[in-house]
Design a protein around this motif. Sequence first.
Motif, PDB file in Angstrom:
ATOM      1  N   PHE A 177       0.844  -1.186   0.000  1.00 20.89           N
ATOM      2  CA  PHE A 177       0.000   0.000   0.000  1.00 20.89           C
ATOM      3  C   PHE A 177       0.886   1.246   0.000  1.00 20.89           C
ATOM      4  CE2 PHE A 177      -2.592  -3.311   2.005  1.00 20.89           C
ATOM      5  CZ  PHE A 177      -3.716  -3.276   1.190  1.00 20.89           C
ATOM      6  N   VAL A 178       0.451   2.255  -0.742  1.00 19.00           N
ATOM      7  CA  VAL A 178       1.258   3.454  -0.922  1.00 19.00           C
ATOM      8  C   VAL A 178       0.416   4.691  -0.631  1.00 19.00           C
ATOM      9  CG1 VAL A 178       2.681   4.812  -2.517  1.00 19.00           C
ATOM     10  CG2 VAL A 178       2.606   2.301  -2.718  1.00 19.00           C
ATOM     11  N   ALA A 179       0.927   5.577   0.230  1.00 20.71           N
ATOM     12  CA  ALA A 179       0.343   6.904   0.389  1.00 20.71           C
ATOM     13  C   ALA A 179       0.962   7.795  -0.675  1.00 20.71           C
ATOM     14  CB  ALA A 179       0.624   7.444   1.786  1.00 20.71           C
ATOM     15  N   ASP A 180       0.196   8.040  -1.744  1.00 16.35           N
ATOM     16  CA  ASP A 180       0.676   8.854  -2.858  1.00 16.35           C
ATOM     17  C   ASP A 180       0.391  10.306  -2.506  1.00 16.35           C
ATOM     18  OD1 ASP A 180       1.568   9.802  -5.249  1.00 16.35           O
ATOM     19  OD2 ASP A 180       0.148   8.700  -6.494  1.00 16.35           O
ATOM     20  N   THR A 181       1.303  10.873  -1.760  1.00 14.62           N
ATOM     21  CA  THR A 181       1.060  12.128  -1.038  1.00 14.62           C
ATOM     22  C   THR A 181       0.678  13.279  -1.952  1.00 14.62           C
ATOM     23  OG1 THR A 181       2.654  11.355   0.605  1.00 14.62           O
ATOM     24  CG2 THR A 181       2.055  13.684   0.672  1.00 14.62           C
ATOM     25  N   GLY A 182       1.474  13.526  -2.974  1.00 17.26           N
ATOM     26  CA  GLY A 182       1.208  14.670  -3.842  1.00 17.26           C
ATOM     27  C   GLY A 182      -0.053  14.545  -4.662  1.00 17.26           C
ATOM     28  N   ASN A 183      -0.518  13.322  -4.869  1.00 14.32           N
ATOM     29  CA  ASN A 183      -1.762  13.110  -5.613  1.00 14.32           C
ATOM     30  C   ASN A 183      -2.982  13.013  -4.704  1.00 14.32           C
ATOM     31  OD1 ASN A 183      -1.020  13.074  -8.392  1.00 14.32           O
ATOM     32  ND2 ASN A 183      -0.112  11.052  -8.137  1.00 14.32           N
ATOM     33  N   HIS A 184      -2.794  13.021  -3.370  1.00 11.35           N
ATOM     34  CA  HIS A 184      -3.884  12.947  -2.393  1.00 11.35           C
ATOM     35  C   HIS A 184      -4.675  11.651  -2.526  1.00 11.35           C
ATOM     36  CE1 HIS A 184      -2.924  17.153  -1.909  1.00 11.35           C
ATOM     37  NE2 HIS A 184      -3.262  17.399  -3.151  1.00 11.35           N
TER      38      HIS A 184
ATOM     39  N   GLY B 267      -9.620   7.951  -2.949  1.00 10.85           N
ATOM     40  CA  GLY B 267      -9.225   9.324  -3.230  1.00 10.85           C
ATOM     41  C   GLY B 267      -9.335   9.662  -4.702  1.00 10.85           C
ATOM     42  N   THR B 268      -9.363  10.943  -4.973  1.00 10.04           N
ATOM     43  CA  THR B 268      -9.406  11.443  -6.343  1.00 10.04           C
ATOM     44  C   THR B 268      -8.099  12.156  -6.626  1.00 10.04           C
ATOM     45  OG1 THR B 268     -11.801  11.742  -6.247  1.00 10.04           O
ATOM     46  CG2 THR B 268     -10.629  12.941  -7.959  1.00 10.04           C
ATOM     47  N   PRO B 269      -7.373  11.748  -7.665  1.00  7.70           N
ATOM     48  CA  PRO B 269      -6.054  12.356  -7.925  1.00  7.70           C
ATOM     49  C   PRO B 269      -6.127  13.868  -8.062  1.00  7.70           C
ATOM     50  CG  PRO B 269      -6.392  10.425  -9.302  1.00  7.70           C
ATOM     51  CD  PRO B 269      -7.706  10.706  -8.641  1.00  7.70           C
ATOM     52  N   GLY B 270      -5.261  14.541  -7.327  1.00  3.81           N
ATOM     53  CA  GLY B 270      -5.177  15.993  -7.426  1.00  3.81           C
ATOM     54  C   GLY B 270      -6.269  16.740  -6.720  1.00  3.81           C
ATOM     55  N   ARG B 271      -7.173  16.039  -6.037  1.00  8.13           N
ATOM     56  CA  ARG B 271      -8.276  16.714  -5.373  1.00  8.13           C
ATOM     57  C   ARG B 271      -8.268  16.386  -3.898  1.00  8.13           C
ATOM     58  NH1 ARG B 271     -14.738  16.503  -6.566  1.00  8.13           N
ATOM     59  NH2 ARG B 271     -15.251  18.394  -5.404  1.00  8.13           N
ATOM     60  N   GLU B 272      -8.479  17.412  -3.080  1.00  4.54           N
ATOM     61  CA  GLU B 272      -8.488  17.258  -1.633  1.00  4.54           C
ATOM     62  C   GLU B 272      -9.659  18.029  -1.066  1.00  4.54           C
ATOM     63  OE1 GLU B 272      -5.263  19.339   0.300  1.00  4.54           O
ATOM     64  OE2 GLU B 272      -4.877  20.467  -1.507  1.00  4.54           O
ATOM     65  N   PRO B 273      -9.968  17.849   0.228  1.00  7.54           N
ATOM     66  CA  PRO B 273     -11.050  18.633   0.834  1.00  7.54           C
ATOM     67  C   PRO B 273     -10.742  20.128   0.789  1.00  7.54           C
ATOM     68  CG  PRO B 273     -10.524  16.745   2.195  1.00  7.54           C
ATOM     69  CD  PRO B 273      -9.448  16.844   1.150  1.00  7.54           C
ATOM     70  N   PRO B 274     -11.731  20.956   1.101  1.00  5.73           N
ATOM     71  CA  PRO B 274     -11.529  22.404   1.020  1.00  5.73           C
ATOM     72  C   PRO B 274     -10.316  22.877   1.805  1.00  5.73           C
ATOM     73  CG  PRO B 274     -13.832  21.900   1.371  1.00  5.73           C
ATOM     74  CD  PRO B 274     -13.094  20.613   1.505  1.00  5.73           C
ATOM     75  N   LEU B 275      -9.618  23.821   1.259  1.00  4.78           N
ATOM     76  CA  LEU B 275      -8.377  24.325   1.834  1.00  4.78           C
ATOM     77  C   LEU B 275      -8.589  24.818   3.253  1.00  4.78           C
ATOM     78  CD1 LEU B 275      -5.396  25.162   1.278  1.00  4.78           C
ATOM     79  CD2 LEU B 275      -6.300  27.369   0.577  1.00  4.78           C
ATOM     80  N   GLY B 276      -7.791  24.267   4.170  1.00  7.67           N
ATOM     81  CA  GLY B 276      -7.764  24.797   5.514  1.00  7.67           C
ATOM     82  C   GLY B 276      -8.907  24.401   6.405  1.00  7.67           C
TER      83      GLY B 276
ATOM     84  N   ALA C 249     -14.198   9.440  -1.453  1.00 10.73           N
ATOM     85  CA  ALA C 249     -13.351   9.913  -0.357  1.00 10.73           C
ATOM     86  C   ALA C 249     -12.310  10.895  -0.868  1.00 10.73           C
ATOM     87  CB  ALA C 249     -12.663   8.735   0.317  1.00 10.73           C
ATOM     88  N   LEU C 250     -11.961  11.838  -0.025  1.00  9.96           N
ATOM     89  CA  LEU C 250     -10.901  12.790  -0.349  1.00  9.96           C
ATOM     90  C   LEU C 250      -9.877  12.794   0.776  1.00  9.96           C
ATOM     91  CD1 LEU C 250     -12.852  15.881  -1.761  1.00  9.96           C
ATOM     92  CD2 LEU C 250     -11.755  14.037  -3.044  1.00  9.96           C
ATOM     93  N   PHE C 251      -8.610  12.903   0.417  1.00  5.31           N
ATOM     94  CA  PHE C 251      -7.505  13.016   1.364  1.00  5.31           C
ATOM     95  C   PHE C 251      -6.753  14.317   1.100  1.00  5.31           C
ATOM     96  CE2 PHE C 251      -8.330   8.529   0.768  1.00  5.31           C
ATOM     97  CZ  PHE C 251      -8.231   7.987   2.034  1.00  5.31           C
ATOM     98  N   SER C 252      -5.924  14.708   2.049  1.00  8.83           N
ATOM     99  CA  SER C 252      -5.065  15.876   1.868  1.00  8.83           C
ATOM    100  C   SER C 252      -3.653  15.525   2.320  1.00  8.83           C
ATOM    101  CB  SER C 252      -5.594  17.070   2.676  1.00  8.83           C
ATOM    102  OG  SER C 252      -4.740  18.189   2.534  1.00  8.83           O
ATOM    103  N   TYR C 253      -2.773  15.308   1.379  1.00  8.64           N
ATOM    104  CA  TYR C 253      -1.376  14.960   1.640  1.00  8.64           C
ATOM    105  C   TYR C 253      -1.235  13.793   2.621  1.00  8.64           C
ATOM    106  CZ  TYR C 253      -0.472  19.255  -0.852  1.00  8.64           C
ATOM    107  OH  TYR C 253      -0.445  20.228  -1.825  1.00  8.64           O
ATOM    108  N   PRO C 254      -1.874  12.640   2.336  1.00  6.97           N
ATOM    109  CA  PRO C 254      -1.662  11.473   3.207  1.00  6.97           C
ATOM    110  C   PRO C 254      -0.201  11.061   3.163  1.00  6.97           C
ATOM    111  CG  PRO C 254      -2.653  10.789   1.135  1.00  6.97           C
ATOM    112  CD  PRO C 254      -2.635  12.299   1.127  1.00  6.97           C
ATOM    113  N   SER C 255       0.400  10.795   4.311  1.00  6.27           N
ATOM    114  CA  SER C 255       1.835  10.500   4.301  1.00  6.27           C
ATOM    115  C   SER C 255       2.228   9.239   5.044  1.00  6.27           C
ATOM    116  CB  SER C 255       2.625  11.686   4.874  1.00  6.27           C
ATOM    117  OG  SER C 255       2.289  11.909   6.222  1.00  6.27           O
ATOM    118  N   GLY C 256       1.300   8.587   5.741  1.00  5.62           N
ATOM    119  CA  GLY C 256       1.636   7.360   6.442  1.00  5.62           C
ATOM    120  C   GLY C 256       0.524   6.344   6.309  1.00  5.62           C
ATOM    121  N   VAL C 257       0.877   5.060   6.187  1.00  2.00           N
ATOM    122  CA  VAL C 257      -0.114   3.992   6.103  1.00  2.00           C
ATOM    123  C   VAL C 257       0.326   2.829   6.985  1.00  2.00           C
ATOM    124  CG1 VAL C 257      -1.147   4.489   3.849  1.00  2.00           C
ATOM    125  CG2 VAL C 257       1.022   3.261   3.954  1.00  2.00           C
ATOM    126  N   ALA C 258      -0.660   2.096   7.503  1.00  2.00           N
ATOM    127  CA  ALA C 258      -0.373   0.922   8.328  1.00  2.00           C
ATOM    128  C   ALA C 258      -1.501  -0.082   8.146  1.00  2.00           C
ATOM    129  CB  ALA C 258      -0.242   1.301   9.803  1.00  2.00           C
TER     130      ALA C 258
END
Length: 719
Positions: free
Chosen positions: A577-584, A601-610, A622-631
């Motif tokens: 499994f890979v957290a593809d951070t820049g693609n969210h 997740g949807t590539p290049g799309r994240e929840p509203p800024l901030g 589902a939407l993610f914002s810079y996911p960086s860890g998986v377990a």
Amino acid sequence: MKTNRIPMKNHQHSIRPGLVFILSCAAALAAQAGIDGRPAPADPDAIRVVTANIHQLLGGNSGASVTEDDWEHRKDICRDVLAAQKADIFCFQECRQVQLDHFLQVMPGFACYSLKAGTQPPHPGNAIMYSAERFERLAADGFWLSETPRVPRSISWGSDGVRFANWVQLKDKKTGRAFVVWSLHLDQLSQLARVNQVGVVLESAAVQEADVPQLLLGDFNAGPGNEVYGLVMGAGWTDTYVAGGGAGAPNPGRTAHAFTVPAAAGGNKLDFIFSRGKFSTIRTEIIKDFRTVDGADRYPSDHYFVSADMVFDTSGGAIPEPESYTPVSYHEFGAPAGIALDAAGDVYVADEGLQVIKKVSGLGAGAVRTAVFAGIPGGPGLLDSADGARALFNQPRSLALQDGIWYVADSGNKALRVIDADTTAVSLYAGTPYGGGAPADGDLASARFGRPAAVAVAADGAIYIADAAAHAIRRIDAGGTVDTLAGAPGVSGTAGGAGRDARFNEPAGIALDEAGRTLYVADAGNHAIRRIALGPDPVQVDTIAGRVGVTGWADGAGDGALFSSPCGVAMGSGTLFVADTGNHIIRAITLATGAVARIAGTPGREPPLGMAVVRDGAGDAALFSYPSGVAVDAAGNLYVADTGNGTIRYINFAEGGAVSTPLALSGSGGPSGPDPDPGPGPSPNPPGGGGGGGVLSPVALLALALLAACRRRTFSRGG
């Protein structure tokens, strides 16, 4: 916040009999004083909105005033002017808590949303007050107008002070339609700040489809000839003052009059109501009411208020619903980066923002609890302690458990730390945090790391470290010697090959296969997943997915797949499994075939800024914002450190890969649930653990700002 709620018919307030005489007398006094009650909107389904900068508690001076224009002298005038509008929604700027409390007390039937009073600045600011009889609040949030919108009190672009925005998603009980309302106040002095601040809001609002009804109200500190106005109009918004046929539109002259009325000639209209999507304007007004007191005309504020009557535009097709999101707590995490599980199924998180290791227990049991496992929230440092609660970390990025010991990649300290799982005692294991110099191999005390970003421990006791700043994979053998397993310390590149002949570029994630014979590396700077065969001497490095050095998004096999700064990897049964951070997004690599597929997740799309919201669901929902860890847990399901959203997500493959948020605010945000908690904001860490404050370290802020820069449109125009 408690509100007095009374029945409502035809969106006029039904008055309790005992109040009729009092209110009728007040109305008579208002009429005599030049405050005229407005007729109800011509269309019974119209929504009347008002933007009102109420000038804090001050009078006509720059400091606390004892003039007749201070709050104590004008609060009843302000109330009467607002009540006379028969409005359904008020958006305030420069609002203080005592002012908001006053309005809620004397204008029954209203509720409000604002940032918590415990945040900074210590007042509601851009509060949104709405009829609780007419509207159901579906969601709400607020954030700071800066390069790091989730960070309380953050300031950017030379802003004269802290600026923030609020929004609410309301459902009109009369029509059944949902819409979004924004309230903001842009900087007074810096044009660069105004341009970027409005850009943050426009970017967030643009998450909604173009036809979703939205309103944007506030003090823009910029007139119709300003670039700020042009950016709003260029983003598809309509100036309701123009659309409603306002006199002298688009610029009838100044709306900020400094209590000097008539105002000086010329100047700009600074207070606006913009609409976007399926809204039409049927009436607009600049409200210039006043009361004559002792022969002098007294105004409710140093700004004229502005109103507009809006109706839903049903022409040209159906009115779309705003996208729904799940509110999450700002209090639990700052920037969760690494994630791991113990044998009991509890989740441990390396929180790079709060500088701590947190423990999440009770997942799946309906009673989720978070607590600080080790570290002091908020302040970076290096301090060992027999009591984990007294230790200090500096941007911990990853952690792994082996034989009752947690190994922590303490990135900012350039060290590997260890935590006793039973006692929580924290100690330095390897690295020379204060030694400086280039990365170097050696014994535990003399070895130097660049920036350890990830750690994995084999059954034989070997420890593997992805050293991002050194562009290398380091190893600590069972005898306590640190060496470079693959890559050349300090040299980045793209080559595969044997041991030190291979090249990496900021490797950020690492995972061992079940047999301990293969190491998988998320080579973030090269946008690829690399593989290290541990059997040969030297080890052999190749690429199993992605095109080394090429960023993008594509599923496929081998170099037919593309990644963007992948930062996390975790081993499942035959699947990486890979957290593809820049693609969210979250990806899965079938190791037998090398096929790469997106699972959430949807590539290049994240929840509203901030915003302190996420979107759950399966696959694209589902939407993610810079996911960086998986377990991976014992059932083969996946936990994700959703760094940009500051929370933990869960992917249940037994339920079709549905993404959920264990730390969602309970009972909020749903169509029939209660109003959400009006956070965000920092909260003190309670004794014995619990949530930490939401303030990030300067280094962590820089890291998040750099991440944000990867995807934010630039609204700056210089100057």
